[in-house]
Write a protein that holds these residues in place. Structure first.
Motif, short mmCIF file in Angstrom:
data_model
loop_
_atom_site.label_atom_id
_atom_site.label_comp_id
_atom_site.label_asym_id
_atom_site.label_seq_id
_atom_site.Cartn_x
_atom_site.Cartn_y
_atom_site.Cartn_z
N LEU A 197 0.83 -1.20 0.00
CA LEU A 197 0.00 0.00 0.00
C LEU A 197 0.87 1.26 0.00
O LEU A 197 0.57 2.23 -0.72
N GLN A 198 1.91 1.24 0.79
CA GLN A 198 2.81 2.40 0.83
C GLN A 198 3.49 2.61 -0.53
O GLN A 198 3.62 3.74 -1.00
N LEU A 199 3.91 1.51 -1.14
CA LEU A 199 4.57 1.60 -2.44
C LEU A 199 3.62 2.14 -3.50
O LEU A 199 4.04 2.87 -4.40
N SER A 200 2.34 1.80 -3.38
CA SER A 200 1.38 2.25 -4.39
C SER A 200 1.22 3.76 -4.41
O SER A 200 0.74 4.32 -5.40
N HIS A 201 1.59 4.44 -3.33
CA HIS A 201 1.49 5.90 -3.26
C HIS A 201 2.77 6.59 -3.69
O HIS A 201 2.85 7.82 -3.66
N GLN A 202 3.78 5.82 -4.08
CA GLN A 202 5.07 6.42 -4.41
C GLN A 202 5.56 6.08 -5.81
O GLN A 202 6.51 6.68 -6.29
N VAL A 203 4.94 5.10 -6.46
CA VAL A 203 5.44 4.66 -7.76
C VAL A 203 5.06 5.65 -8.85
O VAL A 203 4.13 6.44 -8.73
N SER A 204 5.81 5.57 -9.94
CA SER A 204 5.52 6.36 -11.15
C SER A 204 5.28 5.40 -12.31
O SER A 204 5.40 4.18 -12.17
N ILE A 205 4.95 5.94 -13.45
CA ILE A 205 4.70 5.10 -14.63
C ILE A 205 5.94 4.30 -15.00
O ILE A 205 5.86 3.15 -15.43
N GLU A 206 7.09 4.89 -14.78
CA GLU A 206 8.34 4.20 -15.12
C GLU A 206 8.57 2.96 -14.26
O GLU A 206 9.32 2.06 -14.66
N ASP A 207 7.95 2.92 -13.08
CA ASP A 207 8.13 1.78 -12.20
C ASP A 207 7.25 0.59 -12.56
O ASP A 207 7.44 -0.50 -12.02
N VAL A 208 6.29 0.79 -13.47
CA VAL A 208 5.39 -0.30 -13.85
C VAL A 208 6.14 -1.26 -14.78
O VAL A 208 6.72 -0.84 -15.78
N PRO A 209 6.16 -2.56 -14.48
CA PRO A 209 6.82 -3.53 -15.37
C PRO A 209 6.22 -3.48 -16.77
O PRO A 209 5.03 -3.23 -16.96
N GLU A 210 7.06 -3.72 -17.76
CA GLU A 210 6.64 -3.61 -19.15
C GLU A 210 5.47 -4.53 -19.48
O GLU A 210 4.57 -4.17 -20.25
N GLN A 211 5.43 -5.74 -18.89
CA GLN A 211 4.38 -6.67 -19.25
C GLN A 211 3.00 -6.25 -18.76
O GLN A 211 1.98 -6.76 -19.22
N PHE A 212 2.97 -5.30 -17.78
CA PHE A 212 1.68 -4.85 -17.25
C PHE A 212 1.22 -3.54 -17.85
O PHE A 212 0.08 -3.15 -17.64
N LYS A 213 2.08 -2.84 -18.56
CA LYS A 213 1.70 -1.55 -19.14
C LYS A 213 0.55 -1.65 -20.14
O LYS A 213 -0.35 -0.78 -20.14
N PRO A 214 0.49 -2.66 -21.01
CA PRO A 214 -0.66 -2.75 -21.93
C PRO A 214 -1.99 -2.87 -21.18
O PRO A 214 -3.01 -2.36 -21.65
N GLU A 215 -2.00 -3.53 -20.02
CA GLU A 215 -3.25 -3.66 -19.27
C GLU A 215 -3.71 -2.31 -18.75
O GLU A 215 -4.92 -2.12 -18.52
N LEU A 216 -2.78 -1.39 -18.55
CA LEU A 216 -3.12 -0.06 -18.05
C LEU A 216 -3.29 0.95 -19.17
O LEU A 216 -3.52 2.13 -18.93
N GLY A 217 -3.17 0.47 -20.43
CA GLY A 217 -3.31 1.36 -21.56
C GLY A 217 -2.13 2.28 -21.76
O GLY A 217 -2.26 3.37 -22.32
N LEU A 218 -0.95 1.84 -21.35
CA LEU A 218 0.25 2.66 -21.47
C LEU A 218 1.09 2.21 -22.64
O LEU A 218 1.13 1.05 -22.99
#
Length: 218
Positions: A197-218
């Motif tokens: 939960l703490q990490l979810s308030h600090q991450v940026s788009i760059e921190d999202v793994p590549e395999q999950f970016k299509p699911e987020l529309g990135l």
């Protein structure tokens, strides 16, 4: 009919005579149907005993002895193959390292199953006060409860996991203890979910793994 009323009145008088009126106090000794259940031949804790020189029922622990096991399964505890789980992984049960400092990190492997377990237990025991997002806006706040700390300030972000474990186990301030409700593994799982939960308030788009970016529309 008169015999019926006579028997009925006699029964009432007999019951009242034996048992007395409800709420009445009596100075007479009670009737013991089974006296051995009230006056048992046993040694009471902290009682006197003329057999021993110190006159106590309680006997001091023999010097050099150490407790073994935490259950009543005598065959298991005193078997040659018995191992004390606390001695095998003391950090898991105390939250402290060998030098007595709060442990940083986790004494268990953090897997997907552990994270799901932590989310489940957090939702049941923690979210009501700390909120589903860990921001301190739980449902109890609507009923006038004092402000619950948020997990997303620097103080708790920098707190060692072992100290959080100790707080969950023993409670702190208005927070009650949950050591009797959550097994040690479950407490560590909750801490792992809190860190997520703490990490979810600090991450940026760059921190999202590549395999999950299509699911987020990135």
């Amino acid at each position: 009919m008169r015999y019926f009323f006579a028997i009925w009145i006699f029964s009432i008088v007999a019951v009242v005579s034996i048992l007395g009126f409800r709420g009445d106090k009596s100075t007479r000794n009670p009737i013991y149907v089974f006296p051995d259940m009230d006056w048992q031949a046993k040694y009471l804790p902290q009682g006197q005993n003329e057999f021993f020189a110190d006159g106590r029922n309680d006997r001091p622990v023999i010097p050099g002895t150490a407790g073994r096991g935490y259950g009543w399964d005598i065959k298991e505890v005193f078997s040659p193959d018995y191992t004390d789980p606390v001695s095998l992984n003391p950090t898991l049960y105390s939250g402290k390292d060998a030098d007595g400092q709060w442990h940083r990190g986790f004494p268990i492997e953090v897997t997907d199953e552990v994270m799901h377990l932590g989310q489940q237990k957090f939702t049941i025991f923690c979210a009501v006060c700390h909120g589903a997002g860990g921001d301190g806006n739980g449902i109890t706040k609507q009923f006038g409860m004092a402000a619950t700390p948020t997990y997303h300030d620097d103080r708790i972000r920098g707190m060692a996991e072992g100290e959080i474990f100790n707080t969950i186990t023993h409670g702190k301030n208005l927070m009650g203890a949950y050591g009797m409700k959550l097994r040690p593994e479950e407490r560590w799982a909750v801490i792992a979910y809190v860190r997520a939960l703490q990490l979810s308030h600090q991450v940026s788009i760059e921190d999202v793994p590549e395999q999950f970016k299509p699911e987020l529309g990135l």
